[in-house]
Each structure stands twice: as C-alpha cells, then as structure tokens.
Write a protein that holds these residues in place. Structure first.
Motif, short mmCIF file in Angstrom:
data_model
loop_
_atom_site.label_atom_id
_atom_site.label_comp_id
_atom_site.label_asym_id
_atom_site.label_seq_id
_atom_site.Cartn_x
_atom_site.Cartn_y
_atom_site.Cartn_z
N THR A 28 -16.59 -94.06 6.11
CA THR A 28 -15.29 -94.73 6.08
C THR A 28 -15.34 -95.80 5.01
OG1 THR A 28 -14.95 -94.31 8.43
CG2 THR A 28 -13.61 -96.04 7.44
N LEU A 29 -14.38 -95.73 4.08
CA LEU A 29 -14.33 -96.69 2.98
C LEU A 29 -14.00 -98.09 3.51
CD1 LEU A 29 -12.48 -94.37 0.46
CD2 LEU A 29 -14.91 -95.00 0.47
N PRO A 30 -14.36 -99.15 2.76
CA PRO A 30 -14.16 -100.51 3.25
C PRO A 30 -12.72 -100.78 3.70
CG PRO A 30 -15.47 -100.55 1.25
CD PRO A 30 -14.97 -99.13 1.43
N PRO A 31 -12.56 -101.49 4.81
CA PRO A 31 -11.23 -101.79 5.33
C PRO A 31 -10.57 -102.94 4.56
CG PRO A 31 -12.87 -102.81 6.72
CD PRO A 31 -13.61 -101.99 5.68
N ASN A 32 -9.26 -102.94 4.51
CA ASN A 32 -8.47 -104.02 3.89
C ASN A 32 -8.97 -104.41 2.50
OD1 ASN A 32 -7.00 -104.22 6.38
ND2 ASN A 32 -8.74 -105.36 7.19
N PRO A 33 -9.16 -103.44 1.61
CA PRO A 33 -9.64 -103.80 0.28
C PRO A 33 -8.58 -104.58 -0.50
CG PRO A 33 -8.96 -101.51 0.33
CD PRO A 33 -8.87 -102.02 1.73
N VAL A 34 -9.04 -105.38 -1.45
CA VAL A 34 -8.11 -106.08 -2.33
C VAL A 34 -8.04 -105.29 -3.64
CG1 VAL A 34 -8.52 -108.36 -1.34
CG2 VAL A 34 -9.93 -107.59 -3.24
N THR A 35 -6.92 -105.42 -4.33
CA THR A 35 -6.76 -104.73 -5.61
C THR A 35 -7.89 -105.13 -6.54
OG1 THR A 35 -4.37 -104.68 -5.33
CG2 THR A 35 -5.19 -104.39 -7.57
N GLY A 36 -8.53 -104.14 -7.12
CA GLY A 36 -9.65 -104.38 -8.03
C GLY A 36 -11.01 -104.30 -7.37
#
Length: 110
Positions: free
Chosen positions: A49-57
């Motif tokens: 599962t890819l990281p949760p709540n990523p920020v743009t960039g």
C-alpha cells in the motif's frame, strides 16, 4: 531550489533511511516513507500500500530486492499513472514514483 518544491519537501516529514522488508506478507508504507526494499522470501503474491495522504511532489521508491516478483507478483495499492492497483511481475524491478496531487506517476523504472 524552487521555493514551491522546497515548501513541499518540508511540508511533511520524510523518512530518509530505507525500510527493508524481511518478513513475508503485505506491507503498508507509512506517511513520509520514501524507500522500501522487499527482501523477504514471499510464499505468494503480495500487496504494497502506497503512503497515505501524500503531498504533491512526494517521492516513493520500491525495489524488489528478493528478485521474486515473477513468481510472487507485487501489487501496489493506489492509483499509478491512471491504473488502479497495478501489478508488477519482473524479478528485481524497481519503481520511483512522484505524487502529482491526484495520483502517483512513475518517474524511473528498472
């Protein structure tokens, strides 16, 4: 350095040391996690599962360090280049992704 990029990079804490998976099974990357190396001997296909709540960039890299993806496929849980939950099946593959604000985009692969 671009001011906006610098702001994005400092907006969320980034884990700089790689996570090395030595236990078989599914894995959920944590917030800010950047690098995961799958070294466990899997006994079947598994999910990352890819990281949760990523920020743009935000950047995330995965490496099939066990070189077993052809036998035991790795499925990324998340949206990558327009594909929901893509499956990877090449031994030793790696993917570097960057989050564009909507989904993850592959920026490097091997």
């Amino acid at each position: 350095m671009n001011t906006q990029f610098k702001r994005i990079c400092t907006a969320s804490p980034q884990k700089t040391s790689p996570t090395v998976l030595t236990t078989p099974g599914n894995y959920a990357a944590g917030p800010g996690e950047q690098v995961v190396i799958g070294r466990a001997s899997q006994s079947g296909s598994w999910q990352l599962t890819l990281p949760p709540n990523p920020v743009t960039g935000q950047v995330f890299t995965f490496k099939d360090g066990a070189r077993t993806a052809a036998s035991f496929n790795v499925q990324f849980i998340g949206q990558v280049d327009g594909v929901t939950n893509p499956v990877f099946s090449t031994n030793g593959f790696s993917r570097t992704l960057i989050y564009n604000g909507v989904e993850w985009n592959v920026t490097a692969s091997a």
